[in-house]
Motif scaffolding. Structure first.
Motif, PDB file in Angstrom:
ATOM      1  N   PRO A 146       0.812  -1.223   0.000  1.00  0.00           N
ATOM      2  CA  PRO A 146       0.000   0.000   0.000  1.00  0.00           C
ATOM      3  C   PRO A 146       0.849   1.279   0.000  1.00  0.00           C
ATOM      4  N   ILE A 147       2.028   1.212   0.620  1.00  0.00           N
ATOM      5  CA  ILE A 147       2.915   2.386   0.588  1.00  0.00           C
ATOM      6  C   ILE A 147       3.321   2.682  -0.856  1.00  0.00           C
ATOM      7  N   GLY A 148       3.661   1.649  -1.614  1.00  0.00           N
ATOM      8  CA  GLY A 148       4.028   1.823  -3.017  1.00  0.00           C
ATOM      9  C   GLY A 148       2.874   2.336  -3.859  1.00  0.00           C
ATOM     10  N   VAL A 149       1.677   1.823  -3.615  1.00  0.00           N
ATOM     11  CA  VAL A 149       0.493   2.284  -4.358  1.00  0.00           C
ATOM     12  C   VAL A 149       0.227   3.754  -4.060  1.00  0.00           C
ATOM     13  N   VAL A 150       0.338   4.151  -2.803  1.00  0.00           N
ATOM     14  CA  VAL A 150       0.143   5.561  -2.440  1.00  0.00           C
ATOM     15  C   VAL A 150       1.206   6.433  -3.116  1.00  0.00           C
ATOM     16  N   LEU A 151       2.450   5.960  -3.181  1.00  0.00           N
ATOM     17  CA  LEU A 151       3.511   6.715  -3.845  1.00  0.00           C
ATOM     18  C   LEU A 151       3.212   6.888  -5.337  1.00  0.00           C
ATOM     19  N   ILE A 152       2.767   5.821  -5.999  1.00  0.00           N
ATOM     20  CA  ILE A 152       2.425   5.917  -7.422  1.00  0.00           C
ATOM     21  C   ILE A 152       1.271   6.880  -7.640  1.00  0.00           C
ATOM     22  N   LEU A 153       0.249   6.810  -6.801  1.00  0.00           N
ATOM     23  CA  LEU A 153      -0.875   7.746  -6.926  1.00  0.00           C
ATOM     24  C   LEU A 153      -0.436   9.188  -6.681  1.00  0.00           C
ATOM     25  N   ALA A 154       0.446   9.385  -5.712  1.00  0.00           N
ATOM     26  CA  ALA A 154       0.948  10.735  -5.437  1.00  0.00           C
ATOM     27  C   ALA A 154       1.749  11.274  -6.626  1.00  0.00           C
ATOM     28  N   LEU A 155       2.555  10.431  -7.246  1.00  0.00           N
ATOM     29  CA  LEU A 155       3.297  10.851  -8.437  1.00  0.00           C
ATOM     30  C   LEU A 155       2.351  11.207  -9.578  1.00  0.00           C
ATOM     31  N   HIS A 156       1.300  10.409  -9.725  1.00  0.00           N
ATOM     32  CA  HIS A 156       0.350  10.687 -10.804  1.00  0.00           C
ATOM     33  C   HIS A 156      -0.383  12.008 -10.561  1.00  0.00           C
ATOM     34  N   VAL A 157      -0.795  12.241  -9.327  1.00  0.00           N
ATOM     35  CA  VAL A 157      -1.458  13.506  -9.007  1.00  0.00           C
ATOM     36  C   VAL A 157      -0.497  14.672  -9.239  1.00  0.00           C
ATOM     37  N   ALA A 158       0.756  14.507  -8.857  1.00  0.00           N
ATOM     38  CA  ALA A 158       1.752  15.561  -9.088  1.00  0.00           C
ATOM     39  C   ALA A 158       1.928  15.822 -10.578  1.00  0.00           C
ATOM     40  N   SER A 159       1.898  14.758 -11.391  1.00  0.00           N
ATOM     41  CA  SER A 159       2.056  14.953 -12.835  1.00  0.00           C
ATOM     42  C   SER A 159       0.833  15.620 -13.454  1.00  0.00           C
ATOM     43  N   LEU A 160      -0.312  15.536 -12.811  1.00  0.00           N
ATOM     44  CA  LEU A 160      -1.510  16.235 -13.291  1.00  0.00           C
ATOM     45  C   LEU A 160      -1.522  17.691 -12.849  1.00  0.00           C
ATOM     46  N   ILE A 161      -0.966  17.962 -11.683  1.00  0.00           N
ATOM     47  CA  ILE A 161      -0.937  19.333 -11.163  1.00  0.00           C
ATOM     48  C   ILE A 161       0.135  20.162 -11.866  1.00  0.00           C
ATOM     49  N   GLY A 162       1.242  19.534 -12.226  1.00  0.00           N
ATOM     50  CA  GLY A 162       2.364  20.230 -12.856  1.00  0.00           C
ATOM     51  C   GLY A 162       1.994  21.077 -14.066  1.00  0.00           C
ATOM     52  N   PRO A 163       1.227  20.533 -15.043  1.00  0.00           N
ATOM     53  CA  PRO A 163       0.857  21.364 -16.192  1.00  0.00           C
ATOM     54  C   PRO A 163       0.062  22.606 -15.807  1.00  0.00           C
ATOM     55  N   GLY A 164      -0.720  22.538 -14.761  1.00  0.00           N
ATOM     56  CA  GLY A 164      -1.447  23.724 -14.302  1.00  0.00           C
ATOM     57  C   GLY A 164      -0.506  24.800 -13.787  1.00  0.00           C
ATOM     58  N   TRP A 165       0.570  24.375 -13.140  1.00  0.00           N
ATOM     59  CA  TRP A 165       1.550  25.331 -12.627  1.00  0.00           C
ATOM     60  C   TRP A 165       2.359  25.967 -13.750  1.00  0.00           C
ATOM     61  N   SER A 166       2.402  25.307 -14.902  1.00  0.00           N
ATOM     62  CA  SER A 166       3.200  25.842 -16.007  1.00  0.00           C
ATOM     63  C   SER A 166       2.341  26.259 -17.190  1.00  0.00           C
ATOM     64  N   SER A 167       1.065  26.532 -16.972  1.00  0.00           N
ATOM     65  CA  SER A 167       0.188  26.907 -18.089  1.00  0.00           C
ATOM     66  C   SER A 167       0.646  28.202 -18.754  1.00  0.00           C
ATOM     67  N   ASP A 168       1.241  29.118 -17.987  1.00  0.00           N
ATOM     68  CA  ASP A 168       1.760  30.349 -18.590  1.00  0.00           C
ATOM     69  C   ASP A 168       2.883  30.036 -19.583  1.00  0.00           C
ATOM     70  N   GLN A 169       3.710  29.061 -19.254  1.00  0.00           N
ATOM     71  CA  GLN A 169       4.786  28.695 -20.164  1.00  0.00           C
ATOM     72  C   GLN A 169       4.263  27.900 -21.355  1.00  0.00           C
ATOM     73  N   MET A 170       3.185  27.146 -21.160  1.00  0.00           N
ATOM     74  CA  MET A 170       2.562  26.459 -22.286  1.00  0.00           C
ATOM     75  C   MET A 170       1.997  27.489 -23.264  1.00  0.00           C
ATOM     76  N   ASP A 171       1.363  28.529 -22.742  1.00  0.00           N
ATOM     77  CA  ASP A 171       0.859  29.608 -23.596  1.00  0.00           C
ATOM     78  C   ASP A 171       2.015  30.282 -24.335  1.00  0.00           C
ATOM     79  N   GLN A 172       3.130  30.499 -23.640  1.00  0.00           N
ATOM     80  CA  GLN A 172       4.303  31.130 -24.250  1.00  0.00           C
ATOM     81  C   GLN A 172       4.845  30.269 -25.390  1.00  0.00           C
ATOM     82  N   LEU A 173       4.968  28.965 -25.163  1.00  0.00           N
ATOM     83  CA  LEU A 173       5.464  28.067 -26.204  1.00  0.00           C
ATOM     84  C   LEU A 173       4.514  28.015 -27.392  1.00  0.00           C
ATOM     85  N   ARG A 174       3.212  27.993 -27.109  1.00  0.00           N
ATOM     86  CA  ARG A 174       2.234  27.972 -28.201  1.00  0.00           C
ATOM     87  C   ARG A 174       2.318  29.269 -29.013  1.00  0.00           C
TER      88      ARG A 174
END
Length: 188
Positions: A146-174
Motif C-alpha cells: 500500500p505504501i508503493g500504491v500511495v507513492l504511485i498515486l501521489a506521483l500521478h497527481v503531481a504529474s496532473l498538477i504540474g501542467p497547471g503550474w506551467s500553463s503560462d509557459q505552455m501559452d508562451q510556447l504555443r
C-alpha cells in the motif's frame, strides 16, 4: 482560449487540453496535445522553419527531420517547465502538425524511473510477503504494497498538477510556435 491565435493563417483542427475533457479520461491525461494544418508539404514547411530559425537566430529551438522542439528559455525554466514537440506529416492538402506538450525529458525520465522502481518494490514485497506467510512468519513485507500504491498515486497527481503550474509557459510556447509557423508560411 489562449491556445489559439485567430490572426494566424494556420487552421487548428483539434485541441486536447486537460480541461477540455471530463470524467475518468481527464484523470489519465498528462500530456496536452493539439493538431494544426498548413497548406505546405511537410518537407517544404520544415525547410522554411529551419531557415526562419537561422534568420531570426532563435534560441531554445531544435529541429531534426520532420520534428521541431520548442523549449522554455533556460533562465525561465522551473521544475515543471514543459517543452513543445511538433511533428510534421503530409496529408492530402499540405501537412499536419501534431503538437505535444510534455515535461522536460529529464523530469519525464525521473518520474518513469520512480514508477519503475516503485512497481518493482511492490512486486518484490508481494513475493516476499507471500513467502513469509507461507513459512508461517509474520508477512511484514506486505506493508510495502500500500505504501508503493500511495507513492504511485501521489506521483500521478503531481504529474496532473504540474501542467497547471506551467500553463503560462505552455501559452508562451504555443505563441512562439504560432509566430514561427506564421513567419515560415508567409509568402516571400
Amino acid at each position: 482560449d489562449s491556445f489559439f491565435d485567430p490572426s494566424c493563417s494556420i487552421h487548428q483542427t483539434r485541441l486536447l487540453k486537460i480541461g477540455k475533457r471530463g470524467g475518468l479520461m481527464r484523470f489519465f491525461t498528462v500530456q496536452p496535445a493539439f493538431t494544426m494544418e498548413t497548406p505546405l508539404p511537410s518537407s517544404e514547411l520544415m525547410s522554411r522553419i529551419s531557415r526562419t530559425i537561422k534568420e531570426l537566430e532563435l534560441r531554445d529551438l531544435g529541429t531534426a527531420g520532420a520534428c521541431v522542439d520548442l523549449r522554455v528559455p533556460a533562465d525561465e525554466r522551473r521544475f515543471w517547465s514543459p517543452h513543445l514537440n511538433v511533428q510534421a506529416s503530409d496529408n492530402g492538402s499540405g501537412s499536419q502538425l501534431f503538437c505535444l506538450f510534455s515535461p522536460r525529458p529529464e523530469i519525464w525520465t525521473m518520474f518513469m524511473a520512480i514508477y519503475l522502481v516503485t512497481a518493482c518494490v511492490i512486486f518484490a514485497a508481494a513475493i516476499y510477503g507471500y513467502v513469509q506467510w507461507f513459512l508461517g512468519d509474520t508477512p511484514w513485507a506486505l506493508v510495502l504494497i500500500p505504501i508503493g500504491v500511495v507513492l504511485i498515486l501521489a506521483l500521478h497527481v503531481a504529474s496532473l498538477i504540474g501542467p497547471g503550474w506551467s500553463s503560462d509557459q505552455m501559452d508562451q510556447l504555443r505563441g512562439r510556435l504560432d509566430e514561427l509557423i506564421k513567419r515560415a508560411t508567409a509568402t516571400d
